[in-house]
Write a protein that holds these residues in place. Sequence first.
Motif, short mmCIF file in Angstrom:
data_model
loop_
_atom_site.label_atom_id
_atom_site.label_comp_id
_atom_site.label_asym_id
_atom_site.label_seq_id
_atom_site.Cartn_x
_atom_site.Cartn_y
_atom_site.Cartn_z
N THR A 218 -6.46 4.49 -1.31
CA THR A 218 -7.36 5.47 -1.85
C THR A 218 -7.52 6.98 -1.20
N ASN A 219 -6.83 6.86 0.01
CA ASN A 219 -6.77 8.20 0.67
C ASN A 219 -5.50 8.80 1.37
N TYR A 220 -4.46 7.73 1.09
CA TYR A 220 -3.12 8.19 1.96
C TYR A 220 -2.69 9.65 0.96
N PRO A 221 -2.17 10.49 1.85
CA PRO A 221 -1.66 11.94 1.67
C PRO A 221 -0.39 11.96 1.03
N TRP A 222 -0.07 11.42 -0.09
CA TRP A 222 1.23 11.44 -0.78
C TRP A 222 1.41 12.71 -1.53
N GLN A 223 0.36 13.55 -1.49
CA GLN A 223 0.79 15.02 -2.04
C GLN A 223 0.81 16.00 -0.97
N ASP A 224 0.63 15.63 0.30
CA ASP A 224 0.33 16.63 1.36
C ASP A 224 1.77 16.25 2.30
N THR A 225 2.72 17.34 2.15
CA THR A 225 4.12 17.33 2.59
C THR A 225 3.99 17.42 4.02
N THR A 226 2.86 17.99 4.72
CA THR A 226 3.01 18.32 6.09
C THR A 226 2.91 16.64 6.79
N TRP A 227 2.47 15.79 6.03
CA TRP A 227 2.42 14.42 6.50
C TRP A 227 3.59 13.65 6.15
N LYS A 228 4.19 12.91 7.63
CA LYS A 228 5.46 12.30 7.48
C LYS A 228 5.04 10.89 7.41
N PHE A 229 5.63 10.19 6.28
CA PHE A 229 5.45 8.75 6.10
C PHE A 229 6.31 7.99 7.22
N VAL A 230 5.62 6.94 8.02
CA VAL A 230 6.08 6.11 8.80
C VAL A 230 6.73 4.93 8.33
N ASN A 231 5.36 4.06 8.09
CA ASN A 231 5.51 2.76 7.50
C ASN A 231 4.42 2.17 6.67
N SER A 232 4.39 1.05 6.20
CA SER A 232 3.50 0.57 5.18
C SER A 232 3.47 -0.94 5.41
N GLU A 233 2.34 -1.72 5.12
CA GLU A 233 2.27 -3.11 5.21
C GLU A 233 0.99 -3.64 4.41
N GLN A 234 1.17 -4.93 3.74
CA GLN A 234 0.04 -5.51 3.19
C GLN A 234 -0.44 -6.41 3.87
N ILE A 235 -2.01 -6.47 3.76
CA ILE A 235 -2.72 -7.49 4.39
C ILE A 235 -3.57 -7.98 3.35
N LYS A 236 -3.57 -9.68 3.65
CA LYS A 236 -4.24 -10.30 2.72
C LYS A 236 -5.65 -10.24 2.87
N ILE A 237 -6.54 -10.04 1.87
CA ILE A 237 -7.78 -9.87 2.09
C ILE A 237 -8.71 -10.94 1.34
N LYS A 238 -8.03 -11.79 0.75
CA LYS A 238 -8.66 -12.83 -0.01
C LYS A 238 -7.77 -13.77 -0.52
N GLU A 239 -8.18 -15.13 -0.03
CA GLU A 239 -7.05 -16.22 -0.14
C GLU A 239 -7.31 -16.62 -1.71
N GLY A 240 -6.14 -16.65 -2.54
CA GLY A 240 -6.23 -17.17 -3.92
C GLY A 240 -6.16 -18.90 -3.88
N TYR A 241 -5.91 -19.23 -5.03
CA TYR A 241 -6.12 -20.55 -5.46
C TYR A 241 -4.67 -21.29 -4.87
N THR A 242 -4.89 -22.34 -4.10
CA THR A 242 -3.76 -23.09 -3.49
C THR A 242 -3.80 -24.52 -4.21
N PRO A 243 -2.82 -24.99 -4.91
CA PRO A 243 -2.78 -26.30 -5.54
C PRO A 243 -2.77 -27.39 -4.47
N PRO A 244 -3.49 -28.54 -4.45
CA PRO A 244 -3.40 -29.59 -3.42
C PRO A 244 -2.22 -29.92 -3.11
#
Length: 418
Positions: A218-244
């Motif tokens: 929601t707030n990453y500075p993709w249009q602000d060129t003064t910020w230099k991208f370092v890295n990204s990661e995905q965090i699981k915030i909700k577990e989905g359905y897992t079959p038995p």
Amino acid sequence: MKRIAQITFRLFVGLTFIFSGFVKAIDPLGSTYKFTDYFLAFGMDSLKEIAFPLAILLSTLEFTVGMSLVFNSRKNIFVWIALLFMLFFTPLTLVLALTNPVSDCGCFGDAWVLTNWETFWKNILILACTLFIFWKRKNDENKNPIWEQNLLLAFAILVAGTLSFYSYRHLPIIDFRPYHIGANIGEGMRIPEDAPSDEYKSLFTYEKDGITKEFDETNYPWQDTTWKFVNSEQIKIKEGYTPPIHDFSISNDKNGDITDMVLNHEGYTFLFVSKELSKINDVTINKVINLALYSLNYDVQFVAITASGKQEIEDFTLEYELPFEFYNTDEIQLKTIVRSNPGLVLLKKGTIIDKWHFRDFPDANLIQGDLAASSITKHQTINIKLLIISITSTLLLLLVLFRLIRIRFAREKNRLRL
């Protein structure tokens, strides 16, 4: 009102302990695997050897404590044990909830799977009830003779020990796992179309003027060129359905993945399961060879699956001149399919018709007619009935013995008074 609360809490805690002890007693290997998981997660590999006796001890202790509280026998002693038990495990489950080294606590075996946080809040409730029982322990004393109370507890230990011994040497008398008799493996692997999926949150790290800052979608500075991208990661915030049933597959280098072929086979399939080939004895492998030859002669599919390595498989196959080849399957799945090394499963179109511990493998020479109608598929039901009848008969015999002894004591007491 306090009297009603005291009895209610005592029964609640007692029945919880009985249930927990019972489901562990009928699946001692399941508890052993869970203890091993915890020891490995906390870097205590050297304790793996005591996992099995610890599993037996824990189930017996829980079952006996529960019986003591429900029947109010030697409660002053066992309410202390219950309190110490909860004072130890409640903080422990908080640590497990915070660190999550193992996703399932295993406190109710496979009968009721709880997350670590659910386990912690469950323990808070039980601890509160146990504290109330402890404070009021002298207001609800059992007036029956001490020897009678001790005999009841001895019976509880006998029941828990018998259940563990039988289930270890054969198979659990009640199977709560997704591979129970009657389950269809293919259906257990399916994910419903409307099932919720895992939800993730993306985090982005940017750097500016030597300062590193973290942003989200929601707030990453993709249009602000003064910020230099370092890295990204995905965090699981909700577990989905897992079959038995998940991570189940059957494959080898020669034939590839044959999972669908096995599960969709119209006829019968013997699934020979061994997580560790080196632990199989000569008597058992001879029975297996006979079953494999029977399968070849009567158009029954015979598939052997293991978690052992390629070299071990080759050496084992050459040593016994086996008339079948092995396929690889995840070790966790093998331990879940059948609590025996080796074990045997009878399938038809992916549905589990029966399962055997290696001590109960059917004799190929005795198989006649349709496999599902054959007497080889009746062994487990008969053994369970015999076990239940034996335990019930013992209990009734003890109750009758209690009554006769108490009548005899009462008569002797009256005679002395006269």
